[in-house]
Design a protein around this motif. Sequence first.
Motif, PDB file in Angstrom:
ATOM      1  N   VAL A 137      -7.379   2.418  -2.557  1.00  0.00           N
ATOM      2  CA  VAL A 137      -6.670   1.766  -3.645  1.00  0.00           C
ATOM      3  C   VAL A 137      -6.446   2.786  -4.758  1.00  0.00           C
ATOM      4  O   VAL A 137      -7.391   3.455  -5.195  1.00  0.00           O
ATOM      5  N   LEU A 156     -11.444   3.751  -3.289  1.00  0.00           N
ATOM      6  CA  LEU A 156     -10.704   3.577  -4.529  1.00  0.00           C
ATOM      7  C   LEU A 156     -10.683   4.894  -5.279  1.00  0.00           C
ATOM      8  O   LEU A 156     -11.717   5.576  -5.383  1.00  0.00           O
ATOM      9  N   GLN A 161      -3.119   5.344   1.097  1.00  0.00           N
ATOM     10  CA  GLN A 161      -3.353   5.063  -0.318  1.00  0.00           C
ATOM     11  C   GLN A 161      -2.368   3.997  -0.792  1.00  0.00           C
ATOM     12  O   GLN A 161      -1.160   4.162  -0.706  1.00  0.00           O
ATOM     13  N   PHE A 207      -1.354  -6.212  -2.530  1.00  0.00           N
ATOM     14  CA  PHE A 207      -2.258  -5.116  -2.176  1.00  0.00           C
ATOM     15  C   PHE A 207      -3.039  -5.492  -0.911  1.00  0.00           C
ATOM     16  O   PHE A 207      -3.189  -4.674   0.009  1.00  0.00           O
ATOM     17  N   VAL A 253      -8.509  -6.912  -6.453  1.00  0.00           N
ATOM     18  CA  VAL A 253      -7.794  -6.234  -5.372  1.00  0.00           C
ATOM     19  C   VAL A 253      -8.761  -5.867  -4.250  1.00  0.00           C
ATOM     20  O   VAL A 253      -8.499  -6.108  -3.065  1.00  0.00           O
ATOM     21  N   VAL A 254      -9.883  -5.264  -4.615  1.00  0.00           N
ATOM     22  CA  VAL A 254     -10.857  -4.858  -3.593  1.00  0.00           C
ATOM     23  C   VAL A 254     -11.401  -6.084  -2.863  1.00  0.00           C
ATOM     24  O   VAL A 254     -11.516  -6.090  -1.621  1.00  0.00           O
TER      25      VAL A 254
END
Length: 358
Positions: free
Chosen positions: A161, A214, A101, A144, A198-199
């Motif tokens: 995430v 996520l 995570q 990230f 971020v993804v």
Amino acid sequence: MTSLHEPLALRRGPALRNRLALAPLTNTQSHADGTLSDDEIGWLTARARGGFGLVVTAAAYVQRSGLAWAGQLGVASDDHLPGLTRLADGLRAGGAVSAVQLHHGGIRADAAASGEPAVAPFDDARSGARALTTGEVEQLVADFAAAAARCERAGFDGVQVHGAHGYVLGQFLDVVRNDRTDRYGGDAAGRARVLHEVVEAIRAVTGPDFQVGLRLSVERFGLDRAEAVTLAGDLLASGRLDHLDLPLWQIGKSPEDDPSGPPLVDAFLDLPRHGTALALSGGVRTAADAQGALDRGGDLVCVGRAAVVDHAFAGHALADPAYAGPQFPVTRDHLRAEHVGEAFVTYFAKGWPDLVAD
């Protein structure tokens, strides 16, 4: 009706052997530099051997400034790679699919523990955090992604995430406090932009079989519930996620702003999933609770406190649909016997004194 025993094929990577996941749980067992301890590796690999289909680590900071508590796991440096590799190998040997995570504390970071000033989407007088510049938000996104690539190098099957519980990505979603005037604020699309970036950045630097999930809070922490539903729908439809985890405290609870209303989760269960698995967590203590989460419409069930005090909760629930789960309170010696290290024993007893008998 979906059974806990059924394997779960995600969009990418290996299938889970069953529908039970170890929730990401703060355990304060890492070393001061963020490297994994033997205790933390032992605690997680025991849950893999205990039958969980997916094991997710505790929140791991992607920047040192985001460290939120002493003993937090780190994925911000290649110095963390040896321990991460050892953990990934151990989880695979235990039969579990693995995920780290990824996390940053934002206003909830502990500057005293990290040795660095706290930063967040907005200035915060209480924590002393200052607002990130636009360039620093872009660097946060890049970090990230770099952390995810590091996890892939270590041998993990994926990452999750952390967009929940009022940490930095969730802070961007705060409709009251996010007063940014750049592209990371201003409206619902601006507030959600950093999550999508971020993804997308993780997808750009990892392989086609690497799993990305996520975790998303859907109320409290300054969130607007309608915005949360829309964001969840957008994430499910994007095709970039393998799972979306909704931490609900209690899976069947009503919204806090409408305590007599229908269960909060219902608005999310009706969303088209487009091949993304929906994970539910909150109050799962028994085999019946876990099966009930699937019956309600979840694809995957995350287990927290019950898995702390029973490393083989998954195996017991799969073997016996009437399994009543661990009985609280438990002793400290019971926790130690369940592969819980001394730092975690102390943290668990302090945080949940009603669950631990001194």
